[in-house]
Motif scaffolding. Structure first.
Motif, mmCIF file in Angstrom:
data_model
loop_
_atom_site.group_PDB
_atom_site.id
_atom_site.type_symbol
_atom_site.label_atom_id
_atom_site.label_comp_id
_atom_site.label_asym_id
_atom_site.label_seq_id
_atom_site.Cartn_x
_atom_site.Cartn_y
_atom_site.Cartn_z
ATOM 1 N N ASP A 16 1.663 2.564 -11.906
ATOM 2 C CA ASP A 16 0.505 2.801 -10.911
ATOM 3 C C ASP A 16 0.661 3.797 -10.326
ATOM 4 N N ARG A 17 -0.367 4.150 -9.146
ATOM 5 C CA ARG A 17 -0.418 5.381 -8.249
ATOM 6 C C ARG A 17 0.678 5.219 -7.388
ATOM 7 N N HIS A 18 1.359 4.202 -7.112
ATOM 8 C CA HIS A 18 2.291 4.120 -6.088
ATOM 9 C C HIS A 18 3.625 4.342 -6.688
ATOM 10 N N GLY A 19 3.810 4.360 -8.001
ATOM 11 C CA GLY A 19 5.039 4.480 -8.743
ATOM 12 C C GLY A 19 5.707 3.439 -9.141
ATOM 13 N N ASN A 20 5.095 2.254 -9.239
ATOM 14 C CA ASN A 20 5.750 1.179 -9.943
ATOM 15 C C ASN A 20 5.365 1.135 -11.322
ATOM 16 N N ALA A 78 5.886 -8.449 -13.171
ATOM 17 C CA ALA A 78 5.985 -7.642 -14.410
ATOM 18 C C ALA A 78 6.824 -6.260 -14.115
ATOM 19 N N VAL A 79 6.924 -6.020 -12.836
ATOM 20 C CA VAL A 79 7.387 -4.502 -12.707
ATOM 21 C C VAL A 79 8.849 -4.425 -12.883
ATOM 22 N N GLU A 117 -4.444 1.671 -11.132
ATOM 23 C CA GLU A 117 -4.627 1.535 -9.608
ATOM 24 C C GLU A 117 -3.409 0.573 -9.091
ATOM 25 N N ALA A 118 -3.068 0.738 -7.849
ATOM 26 C CA ALA A 118 -2.171 -0.108 -7.209
ATOM 27 C C ALA A 118 -2.581 -1.379 -7.186
ATOM 28 N N GLY A 119 -1.758 -2.475 -7.343
ATOM 29 C CA GLY A 119 -1.909 -3.689 -7.595
ATOM 30 C C GLY A 119 -2.465 -4.233 -8.845
ATOM 31 N N GLU A 120 -2.569 -3.367 -9.714
ATOM 32 C CA GLU A 120 -3.054 -3.814 -11.235
ATOM 33 C C GLU A 120 -2.039 -4.401 -11.966
ATOM 34 N N ILE A 121 -0.668 -4.081 -11.701
ATOM 35 C CA ILE A 121 0.596 -4.538 -12.181
ATOM 36 C C ILE A 121 0.800 -5.828 -11.496
#
Length: 263
Positions: free
Chosen positions: A178-182, A220-221, A212-216
């Motif tokens: 995601d865009r935050h790097g997760n 699951a990370v 997008e952030a929050g979609e993962i």
């Protein structure tokens, strides 16, 4: 918090010569193909590469090796790379061979802030006692060899002290970020990638898909965004670029009834 870069070239543009670069993957499985190509084009040299192996001839890290961009390798094995073997035996390359599990733990420890750890792996061998050739003379004699390491009895077992690895840069391949790097890795790509990513002061992820952030789902990370500074989204063509070292197939088998009739 948006860590996405436009291209792989932009993401690696400021990697300086002389850097220690940890690279994820195992053989050719899960390696950051596009970031390696971008680093090759960028031109940084005198690199120390930390990876399970150094790719194969003509692919992956083998390209950096053939271009003489690598001075030193910390790896578990030479693998299928003939140029790696040639440079090592010819005295052109400094090589530190490390047991595979030990290498993974050295990378993970570096990311966890652990300076060193004790392990039974390598006790009673040159890994602990020293003498492993790290560089050869051109005539084949040993120019440099590994030094002895501390061995201590812990819990009734001798164990050798291994130092953590903190790399300047880490390059890894992910299935989703995601865009935050997760990050989420796929199947066998979840090999050295998480440990390599943890070890880097600056970690760059090439992802087959960016969301997008929050979609993962947090559960699951595989790698939290705190370990990642830059993300590059691959095109469909780049994401599809995958190889294996050797393809082994089995010929067509006779039907079961045909086998029984022959018997």
């Amino acid at each position: 918090m948006d860590k996405v870069f436009g291209t792989a070239g932009e993401a690696v543009a400021d990697i300086p010569s002389g850097s220690m670069v940890a690279v994820g993957g195992f053989g050719l499985a899960g390696i950051p193909w596009i970031l390696i190509d971008a680093l090759l084009e960028q031109g940084a040299d005198r690199l120390t590469v930390v990876s399970n192996n150094c790719g194969v001839d003509g692919a992956g890290l083998g390209l950096l090796l053939e271009a003489r961009r690598i001075d030193r390798v910390i790896a578990s094995y030479v693998g299928e790379n003939k140029e790696f073997a040639r440079q090592y035996l010819a005295g052109e390359l400094h090589v530190e061979l490390t047991p595979q599990g030990t290498l993974a733990e050295r990378l993970r420890a570096g990311g966890a802030g652990i300076g060193a750890f004790f392990t039974p792996t390598g006790v009673g061998t040159q890994v602990a006692e020293g003498g492993l050739p790290t560089r050869y003379h051109t005539d084949g004699s040993i120019a440099e060899a590994s030094a002895p390491k501390e061995v201590r009895d812990l819990g009734g077992r001798p164990m050798v002290l291994e130092e953590a690895i903190v790399a300047d840069i880490a390059l890894v391949r992910a299935a989703v970020a995601d865009r935050h790097g997760n990050v989420v890795f796929h199947a066998a790509a979840r090999n050295f990638n998480p440990a390599a990513a943890m070890s880097g002061r600056l970690t760059i992820v090439e992802a087959e898909k960016v969301v997008e952030a929050g979609e993962i789902d947090p559960d699951a990370v595989h790698l939290p965004g705190v370990f990642v500074q830059r993300v590059v989204e691959l095109s469909p063509e780049e994401a599809a670029r995958k190889r294996i070292e050797k393809r082994t197939t089995r010929g067509a088998q006779p039907p079961a009834d045909a086998t029984s009739k022959e018997a």
